[in-house]
Design a protein around this motif. Structure first.
Motif, PDB file in Angstrom:
ATOM      1  N   GLY A  71       0.824  -1.374  -0.064  1.00  0.00           N
ATOM      2  CA  GLY A  71      -0.010   0.003  -0.150  1.00  0.00           C
ATOM      3  C   GLY A  71       0.869   1.165  -0.110  1.00  0.00           C
ATOM      4  N   SER A  72       2.389   1.205  -0.144  1.00  0.00           N
ATOM      5  CA  SER A  72       2.911   2.519  -0.281  1.00  0.00           C
ATOM      6  C   SER A  72       2.579   3.085  -1.739  1.00  0.00           C
ATOM      7  CB  SER A  72       4.343   2.107  -0.156  1.00  0.00           C
ATOM      8  OG  SER A  72       4.533   1.333  -1.333  1.00  0.00           O
ATOM      9  N   GLY A  73       2.324   4.573  -1.691  1.00  0.00           N
ATOM     10  CA  GLY A  73       1.807   4.944  -2.577  1.00  0.00           C
ATOM     11  C   GLY A  73       0.329   4.939  -3.022  1.00  0.00           C
ATOM     12  N   GLU A  74      -0.175   5.172  -4.119  1.00  0.00           N
ATOM     13  CA  GLU A  74      -1.628   5.391  -4.436  1.00  0.00           C
ATOM     14  C   GLU A  74      -2.173   3.722  -4.394  1.00  0.00           C
ATOM     15  OE1 GLU A  74      -4.812   6.554  -7.662  1.00  0.00           O
ATOM     16  OE2 GLU A  74      -2.789   7.290  -7.889  1.00  0.00           O
ATOM     17  N   LEU A  75      -3.189   3.585  -3.588  1.00  0.00           N
ATOM     18  CA  LEU A  75      -3.667   2.450  -3.627  1.00  0.00           C
ATOM     19  C   LEU A  75      -5.385   2.126  -4.443  1.00  0.00           C
ATOM     20  CD1 LEU A  75      -3.798  -0.531  -2.072  1.00  0.00           C
ATOM     21  CD2 LEU A  75      -5.024   0.497  -0.243  1.00  0.00           C
ATOM     22  N   LYS A  76      -5.433   1.545  -5.449  1.00  0.00           N
ATOM     23  CA  LYS A  76      -6.850   1.719  -6.017  1.00  0.00           C
ATOM     24  C   LYS A  76      -7.433   0.067  -5.784  1.00  0.00           C
ATOM     25  CE  LYS A  76      -8.488   2.043 -10.604  1.00  0.00           C
ATOM     26  NZ  LYS A  76      -7.735   2.055 -12.273  1.00  0.00           N
ATOM     27  N   ARG A  78     -10.949  -1.832  -7.045  1.00  0.00           N
ATOM     28  CA  ARG A  78     -11.973  -1.649  -7.977  1.00  0.00           C
ATOM     29  C   ARG A  78     -12.758  -2.895  -8.016  1.00  0.00           C
ATOM     30  NH1 ARG A  78     -11.990  -2.401 -14.042  1.00  0.00           N
ATOM     31  NH2 ARG A  78      -9.972  -2.919 -13.892  1.00  0.00           N
ATOM     32  N   SER A  89      -1.419  -1.565  -6.165  1.00  0.00           N
ATOM     33  CA  SER A  89      -0.687  -0.762  -5.074  1.00  0.00           C
ATOM     34  C   SER A  89       0.614  -0.825  -5.145  1.00  0.00           C
ATOM     35  CB  SER A  89      -1.142  -1.289  -3.666  1.00  0.00           C
ATOM     36  OG  SER A  89      -0.528  -2.353  -3.260  1.00  0.00           O
ATOM     37  N   GLY A  90       1.321   0.021  -4.567  1.00  0.00           N
ATOM     38  CA  GLY A  90       2.753   0.202  -4.601  1.00  0.00           C
ATOM     39  C   GLY A  90       2.955  -0.873  -3.376  1.00  0.00           C
ATOM     40  N   THR A 107       5.186  -2.386  -8.219  1.00  0.00           N
ATOM     41  CA  THR A 107       3.684  -2.329  -8.371  1.00  0.00           C
ATOM     42  C   THR A 107       3.198  -3.627  -8.209  1.00  0.00           C
ATOM     43  OG1 THR A 107       4.069  -0.383  -9.802  1.00  0.00           O
ATOM     44  CG2 THR A 107       1.930  -1.595  -9.853  1.00  0.00           C
TER      45      THR A 107
END
Length: 137
Positions: A71-76, A78, A89-90, A107
């Motif tokens: 979850g480092s960075g942006e977590l998407k 969907r 996620s990162g 990633t």
């Protein structure tokens, strides 16, 4: 945050906990029986049994004591259907000293499905983050 999203993110948290505990069986239980696990170097390890045995060897050997970060960075997250979620996620890992390792940032892509016993990872891919322009120089 929806209840379903919270449930999906809880699976990722349990994955990290199992990794950080060096518990290959607990880690593998979070995958479907027929899951595909694609490593950062492109090898596919199909099936829960192979995911468990390969991670046991890693946790007892070169990755003993390593720590996972999801979850480092942006977590998407969907939902493509109510019972299927794609998470991008990162993430990365550090070796035993717990310090972030340059070059280990990835990633991560997960496909989770809801089964009677809860959400499980049906497919996972780890792709190392790199800068192609830097490689070409």
């Amino acid at each position: 945050m929806t209840e379903r999203k919270t449930e999906v993110l809880a699976v990722l948290s349990r994955l990290a906990d199992a990794w950080n505990d060096g518990d290959a069986a607990a880690y593998a239980r979070l995958f479907t029986e027929d899951a595909d696990y694609v490593t950062f170097f492109g090898m596919n390890m199909p099936g829960r049994e192979l995911i468990e045995s390969s991670h046991r060897a890693l946790f007892e050997g070169p990755l003993k004591g390593s720590k996972m970060v999801i979850g480092s960075g942006e977590l998407k997250v969907r939902f493509v259907r109510p019972d299927v979620a794609i998470v991008v996620s990162g993430g990365g890992s550090s070796l035993a000293d717990g310090k972030p390792e340059p070059g280990r940032e990835s990633t991560l892509t997960y496909v989770l499905v809801e089964e009677p016993e809860g959400w499980r990872v049906a497919s996972f891919q780890n792709t190392r983050v790199s800068d192609p322009a830097a490689s070409a120089a």
